[in-house]
Design an enzyme around this catalytic site. Sequence first.
Site, short mmCIF file in Angstrom:
data_model
loop_
_atom_site.label_atom_id
_atom_site.label_comp_id
_atom_site.label_asym_id
_atom_site.label_seq_id
_atom_site.Cartn_x
_atom_site.Cartn_y
_atom_site.Cartn_z
N GLY A 127 -23.05 29.47 6.20
CA GLY A 127 -23.28 29.96 7.41
C GLY A 127 -22.32 30.90 8.00
O GLY A 127 -22.47 31.35 9.17
N HIS A 128 -21.09 31.06 7.52
CA HIS A 128 -20.11 32.15 7.99
C HIS A 128 -20.07 33.23 7.14
O HIS A 128 -18.76 33.90 7.29
CB HIS A 128 -18.89 31.25 8.12
N ASP A 167 -13.57 19.13 6.62
CA ASP A 167 -12.70 19.99 5.84
C ASP A 167 -11.54 19.66 5.45
O ASP A 167 -11.14 19.23 4.38
CB ASP A 167 -12.66 21.49 6.46
N HIS A 169 -19.59 27.05 14.94
CA HIS A 169 -20.62 26.22 14.60
C HIS A 169 -21.25 25.84 16.14
O HIS A 169 -22.12 24.95 16.09
CB HIS A 169 -20.19 24.85 14.10
#
Lengths: 331, 331
Positions: free
Chosen positions: B55-56, B109, B218
């Site tokens: 999504g990045h 992460d 996000h």
Amino acid sequence: MKKLINTAETVLEDALAGVAAAHPELAVDLANRVITRAVRPPDPKVALVSGGGSGHEPLHGGFVGPGMLDAACPGEVFTSPVPDQVLAAAEAVDSGAGVVFVVKNYTGDVMNFELAAELAAERGIEVRTVLVNDDVAVEDSTWTAGRRGTGATVAVEKIAGALAERGAPLDAVAALGERVNAASRSFAIALTGATVPAAGRPGFELAEDEIEVGVGIHGEPGRRREKLRPARELVAEVVSTILTDHHLTAGDEVIALVNGLGGTPLLELYIVFGEVAARLAEHGITVARSLVGNYVTSLDMAGFSLTLTKADAQLLELWNAPVDTPALKRA
Amino acid sequence: MKKLINTAETVLEDALAGVAAAHPELAVDLANRVITRAVRPPDPKVALVSGGGSGHEPLHGGFVGPGMLDAACPGEVFTSPVPDQVLAAAEAVDSGAGVVFVVKNYTGDVMNFELAAELAAERGIEVRTVLVNDDVAVEDSTWTAGRRGTGATVAVEKIAGALAERGAPLDAVAALGERVNAASRSFAIALTGATVPAAGRPGFELAEDEIEVGVGIHGEPGRRREKLRPARELVAEVVSTILTDHHLTAGDEVIALVNGLGGTPLLELYIVFGEVAARLAEHGITVARSLVGNYVTSLDMAGFSLTLTKADAQLLELWNAPVDTPALKRA
């Protein structure tokens, strides 16, 4: 309207100030609104000049540089550049070898580039014009007689630009540009309308589950509105529409551009590209080279366009040639 | 929700199929969800591996290639990659010289890359981790203890990647990555929320005249919501916030990244960049190098982030070094 702008009236001048600040490799003539290479080519060469309304970035300013355009003249948002502006661009980059205008087929652009060509001729500059009209969605449109010019512009500028860089003569560069256009077809689908800053609201509105099939890059109407469907189905229809018009057959090779219209994330464009490649493979057509990203946008419009350029050895070799512009680089 | 997808469940696998089809210069392991260079570097070198939620884009897969990353491991949208996936990436690219993990500071992460580092160590792979935490908007956030990692990731991957490409040893590459992170600060403003496909609606909603100041990639909350203002005013505040935190002073040079969050047209990003350059000039700070475009996005979020990396001769020389990835190329 939610935009990162100062005022609707100063969008173009503020953006050009940003281009000038961001790209020392470009020279931005803020008074004439002309973007050229900061370093002139060492030897005389045919110069490529393109332009059109702003709001399609990186087209055209992002394609100025070695291997592609010599100059770009951006008009106001979705508005043609004026003849004097185009003339200023031609005068800035002509080295005596002549100038090729790359013009997308919109009535205002065609007229203003034609006037500029006449003015340039009076000043002793030889001009040829390559008209780009690749959009198969509709014949005639809101601002166009005939087919609209869209994604094929990138291929025309890249491939003719590469030939010009090698010192080819004026007529050869123009003829190649026309050949690339003739080898190209495009089709676009919008998920949302685009909002021109001066208008303050979207050019058209779509319901939450609705898409515009065959849209133009200024929000011109397409073939119809329908319900959103999975990417696979949309792409199958787009590919089939282009193949039918283009008479592409098994064994053919293409350069494929999956282009975002400005508001669509790259993640989705890759999904679209995967479907394009799969559908073409079913038809026995090979993607020889490709681009996936935002190249010919329509402000904040969500959606994509597909451009297929039928490739041959010459077009591929020139497509692969080095290019060094803000939006397209190849060593 | 209006997206060019097949199903919300298959977004990542469909996008990876597209990446594989579009980029023959990359190798995509669809089973493990690992993107590597198709051609391994000829000599043993320190390998750079990064990853994080999808999504990045183009982060991280778009930065795999000579001069930058050796591998990327994309998780599901806004979801960390799993440890086995990161381990698979490390095993795929380790040449015996060790592996540097570039990890954005989000709890998931950090944890999963840490587990992967332990698993890799058990298999005899030496791993160092560079944590990126450049976002000055807030201390601690929805999925983060400490500062979030955002736009500085591009500079870390580019500059440390260039050093690794030259054969520098593991500790030197990791130390340089940490130095780049320490030299970088970011701040973002959102005009709209981002819609995760599986959720089907925006993570947050803003009124038609409202922005989120200090937003995360996000959609994590920023410092406050306020009315939209002219770009000049927004940029002045963002620049001033970063300068205050960063202690940059007159005479300093920076690498500046004006980054689109996915739904903002390039035209607007150039307006923002023009204002950034003007505000920095008022402070006597020089933009030595810059990038303007979509590099670290948040799906379809409209808005921008600014990242300033304080430059010195070594960082600039490595920033300028050749790179050949889908999203960043330099001859």
